[in-house]
Scaffold this motif. Structure first.
Motif, PDB file in Angstrom:
ATOM      1  N   GLU A 227      -5.958   2.041  -7.274  1.00 62.24           N
ATOM      2  CA  GLU A 227      -5.030   3.100  -6.883  1.00 62.24           C
ATOM      3  C   GLU A 227      -5.307   3.562  -5.456  1.00 62.24           C
ATOM      4  OE1 GLU A 227      -4.168   5.088 -11.241  1.00 62.24           O
ATOM      5  OE2 GLU A 227      -5.899   5.767 -10.105  1.00 62.24           O
ATOM      6  N   ARG A 228      -6.572   3.694  -5.120  1.00 63.65           N
ATOM      7  CA  ARG A 228      -6.921   4.100  -3.754  1.00 63.65           C
ATOM      8  C   ARG A 228      -6.451   3.059  -2.746  1.00 63.65           C
ATOM      9  NH1 ARG A 228     -11.799   5.474  -6.352  1.00 63.65           N
ATOM     10  NH2 ARG A 228     -12.881   3.772  -5.317  1.00 63.65           N
ATOM     11  N   ARG A 229      -6.647   1.778  -3.065  1.00 65.35           N
ATOM     12  CA  ARG A 229      -6.192   0.698  -2.167  1.00 65.35           C
ATOM     13  C   ARG A 229      -4.682   0.724  -1.995  1.00 65.35           C
ATOM     14  NH1 ARG A 229     -10.312  -2.354  -4.098  1.00 65.35           N
ATOM     15  NH2 ARG A 229      -9.151  -3.119  -5.867  1.00 65.35           N
ATOM     16  N   ALA A 230      -3.968   1.001  -3.072  1.00 66.27           N
ATOM     17  CA  ALA A 230      -2.499   1.017  -3.019  1.00 66.27           C
ATOM     18  C   ALA A 230      -1.982   2.124  -2.116  1.00 66.27           C
ATOM     19  CB  ALA A 230      -1.929   1.177  -4.427  1.00 66.27           C
ATOM     20  N   CYS A 231      -2.654   3.269  -2.105  1.00 64.88           N
ATOM     21  CA  CYS A 231      -2.155   4.427  -1.351  1.00 64.88           C
ATOM     22  C   CYS A 231      -2.836   4.651  -0.008  1.00 64.88           C
ATOM     23  CB  CYS A 231      -2.266   5.682  -2.204  1.00 64.88           C
ATOM     24  SG  CYS A 231      -1.066   5.714  -3.560  1.00 64.88           S
ATOM     25  N   ARG A 232      -3.930   3.982   0.253  1.00 61.00           N
ATOM     26  CA  ARG A 232      -4.657   4.194   1.516  1.00 61.00           C
ATOM     27  C   ARG A 232      -3.762   4.060   2.752  1.00 61.00           C
ATOM     28  NH1 ARG A 232      -9.058   1.120   0.793  1.00 61.00           N
ATOM     29  NH2 ARG A 232     -10.190   2.936   0.048  1.00 61.00           N
ATOM     30  N   PRO A 233      -2.960   3.008   2.876  1.00 62.44           N
ATOM     31  CA  PRO A 233      -2.104   2.906   4.073  1.00 62.44           C
ATOM     32  C   PRO A 233      -1.114   4.060   4.197  1.00 62.44           C
ATOM     33  CG  PRO A 233      -2.228   0.785   2.958  1.00 62.44           C
ATOM     34  CD  PRO A 233      -2.855   1.799   2.035  1.00 62.44           C
ATOM     35  N   ASP A 234      -0.566   4.505   3.078  1.00 67.51           N
ATOM     36  CA  ASP A 234       0.382   5.621   3.122  1.00 67.51           C
ATOM     37  C   ASP A 234      -0.306   6.928   3.486  1.00 67.51           C
ATOM     38  OD1 ASP A 234       2.452   3.916   2.468  1.00 67.51           O
ATOM     39  OD2 ASP A 234       2.358   4.344   0.338  1.00 67.51           O
TER      40      ASP A 234
ATOM     41  N   ARG B 257       7.482  11.357  -0.946  1.00 64.04           N
ATOM     42  CA  ARG B 257       7.648  10.275  -1.919  1.00 64.04           C
ATOM     43  C   ARG B 257       8.685   9.239  -1.516  1.00 64.04           C
ATOM     44  NH1 ARG B 257       9.076  14.869  -4.166  1.00 64.04           N
ATOM     45  NH2 ARG B 257      11.244  15.293  -4.650  1.00 64.04           N
ATOM     46  N   THR B 258       9.715   9.637  -0.787  1.00 58.13           N
ATOM     47  CA  THR B 258      10.737   8.665  -0.389  1.00 58.13           C
ATOM     48  C   THR B 258      10.250   7.727   0.701  1.00 58.13           C
ATOM     49  OG1 THR B 258      11.720  10.164   1.232  1.00 58.13           O
ATOM     50  CG2 THR B 258      12.621  10.232  -1.013  1.00 58.13           C
ATOM     51  N   GLN B 259       9.117   8.052   1.330  1.00 59.57           N
ATOM     52  CA  GLN B 259       8.575   7.227   2.404  1.00 59.57           C
ATOM     53  C   GLN B 259       7.395   6.364   1.949  1.00 59.57           C
ATOM     54  OE1 GLN B 259       7.995   9.511   6.114  1.00 59.57           O
ATOM     55  NE2 GLN B 259       9.005  11.194   5.020  1.00 59.57           N
ATOM     56  N   LEU B 260       7.008   6.477   0.684  1.00 64.06           N
ATOM     57  CA  LEU B 260       5.849   5.742   0.190  1.00 64.06           C
ATOM     58  C   LEU B 260       6.148   4.256   0.041  1.00 64.06           C
ATOM     59  CD1 LEU B 260       4.541   8.096  -2.646  1.00 64.06           C
ATOM     60  CD2 LEU B 260       3.765   7.954  -0.272  1.00 64.06           C
ATOM     61  N   SER B 261       5.107   3.461   0.209  1.00 56.24           N
ATOM     62  CA  SER B 261       5.226   2.037  -0.086  1.00 56.24           C
ATOM     63  C   SER B 261       5.457   1.876  -1.585  1.00 56.24           C
ATOM     64  CB  SER B 261       3.934   1.314   0.313  1.00 56.24           C
ATOM     65  OG  SER B 261       2.864   1.773  -0.508  1.00 56.24           O
ATOM     66  N   GLN B 262       5.955   0.735  -1.971  1.00 57.88           N
ATOM     67  CA  GLN B 262       6.206   0.494  -3.392  1.00 57.88           C
ATOM     68  C   GLN B 262       4.900   0.583  -4.186  1.00 57.88           C
ATOM     69  OE1 GLN B 262       8.027  -3.226  -4.418  1.00 57.88           O
ATOM     70  NE2 GLN B 262       8.430  -2.568  -6.498  1.00 57.88           N
ATOM     71  N   ALA B 263       3.820   0.039  -3.646  1.00 57.21           N
ATOM     72  CA  ALA B 263       2.543   0.049  -4.358  1.00 57.21           C
ATOM     73  C   ALA B 263       2.060   1.473  -4.621  1.00 57.21           C
ATOM     74  CB  ALA B 263       1.496  -0.730  -3.562  1.00 57.21           C
ATOM     75  N   CYS B 264       2.110   2.325  -3.623  1.00 60.88           N
ATOM     76  CA  CYS B 264       1.665   3.704  -3.791  1.00 60.88           C
ATOM     77  C   CYS B 264       2.642   4.484  -4.669  1.00 60.88           C
ATOM     78  CB  CYS B 264       1.491   4.380  -2.434  1.00 60.88           C
ATOM     79  SG  CYS B 264       0.736   6.020  -2.543  1.00 60.88           S
ATOM     80  N   SER B 265       3.905   4.224  -4.529  1.00 59.40           N
ATOM     81  CA  SER B 265       4.902   4.880  -5.366  1.00 59.40           C
ATOM     82  C   SER B 265       4.651   4.584  -6.841  1.00 59.40           C
ATOM     83  CB  SER B 265       6.305   4.431  -4.956  1.00 59.40           C
ATOM     84  OG  SER B 265       7.275   5.088  -5.723  1.00 59.40           O
TER      85      SER B 265
ATOM     86  N   SER C 170       0.931  10.875 -11.430  1.00 56.27           N
ATOM     87  CA  SER C 170      -0.037  10.638 -12.483  1.00 56.27           C
ATOM     88  C   SER C 170      -1.345  11.361 -12.205  1.00 56.27           C
ATOM     89  CB  SER C 170      -0.285   9.143 -12.637  1.00 56.27           C
ATOM     90  OG  SER C 170      -0.800   8.611 -11.441  1.00 56.27           O
ATOM     91  N   ARG C 171      -1.807  11.319 -10.975  1.00 55.98           N
ATOM     92  CA  ARG C 171      -3.005  12.035 -10.574  1.00 55.98           C
ATOM     93  C   ARG C 171      -3.175  11.917  -9.078  1.00 55.98           C
ATOM     94  NH1 ARG C 171      -8.051   8.477 -12.657  1.00 55.98           N
ATOM     95  NH2 ARG C 171      -6.760   6.790 -13.318  1.00 55.98           N
ATOM     96  N   PRO C 172      -3.958  12.793  -8.511  1.00 55.07           N
ATOM     97  CA  PRO C 172      -4.193  12.726  -7.070  1.00 55.07           C
ATOM     98  C   PRO C 172      -4.910  11.442  -6.696  1.00 55.07           C
ATOM     99  CG  PRO C 172      -4.933  14.815  -7.974  1.00 55.07           C
ATOM    100  CD  PRO C 172      -4.594  13.919  -9.130  1.00 55.07           C
ATOM    101  N   VAL C 173      -4.669  10.983  -5.511  1.00 54.11           N
ATOM    102  CA  VAL C 173      -5.320   9.775  -5.017  1.00 54.11           C
ATOM    103  C   VAL C 173      -5.914  10.056  -3.650  1.00 54.11           C
ATOM    104  CG1 VAL C 173      -4.994   7.372  -4.354  1.00 54.11           C
ATOM    105  CG2 VAL C 173      -3.720   8.299  -6.269  1.00 54.11           C
ATOM    106  N   VAL C 174      -7.171   9.701  -3.487  1.00 58.66           N
ATOM    107  CA  VAL C 174      -7.884   9.908  -2.225  1.00 58.66           C
ATOM    108  C   VAL C 174      -8.320   8.572  -1.698  1.00 58.66           C
ATOM    109  CG1 VAL C 174      -9.968  10.897  -1.218  1.00 58.66           C
ATOM    110  CG2 VAL C 174      -8.665  12.182  -2.877  1.00 58.66           C
ATOM    111  N   THR C 175      -8.358   8.436  -0.397  1.00 59.69           N
ATOM    112  CA  THR C 175      -8.683   7.149   0.208  1.00 59.69           C
ATOM    113  C   THR C 175     -10.142   6.993   0.580  1.00 59.69           C
ATOM    114  OG1 THR C 175      -8.187   7.971   2.414  1.00 59.69           O
ATOM    115  CG2 THR C 175      -6.383   6.969   1.158  1.00 59.69           C
ATOM    116  N   GLN C 176     -10.947   7.965   0.380  1.00 60.98           N
ATOM    117  CA  GLN C 176     -12.342   7.861   0.817  1.00 60.98           C
ATOM    118  C   GLN C 176     -13.216   7.179  -0.189  1.00 60.98           C
ATOM    119  OE1 GLN C 176     -13.523  11.798   1.792  1.00 60.98           O
ATOM    120  NE2 GLN C 176     -11.922  12.002   3.292  1.00 60.98           N
TER     121      GLN C 176
END
Length: 74
Positions: A13-20, A43-51, A68-74
């Motif tokens: 999940e972190r990998r999916a949202c890190r770029p966004d 949300r309308t600007q998110l990549s498909q993976a992060c969405s 579903s839950r918060p996502v952090v990239t660290q």
């Protein structure tokens, strides 16, 4: 209430949202709730993976979208 460890999501999940997060919400790092709120607000600007991570119900037959839950990239 979500604790700090679970708020970060799984490694996938972190990998999916890190770029966004870096592209859209960099100024909110390291504030987990602020990052989550930012991703939801954009949300309308998110990549498909992060969405898919943030709004799994939007991509199914469910009628209500919810993060579903918060996502952090660290």
């Amino acid at each position: 209430m979500v604790n700090a460890a679970s708020a970060q999501g799984t490694p996938e999940e972190r990998r999916a949202c890190r770029p966004d997060v870096m592209r859209l919400c960099r100024s909110e790092i390291p504030d987990v709730p602020a990052i989550t709120a930012c991703l939801i607000a954009k949300r309308t600007q998110l990549s498909q993976a992060c969405s898919l991570v943030m709004f799994p119900n939007r991509h199914s037959d469910a009628t209500h979208s919810r993060a579903s839950r918060p996502v952090v990239t660290q």
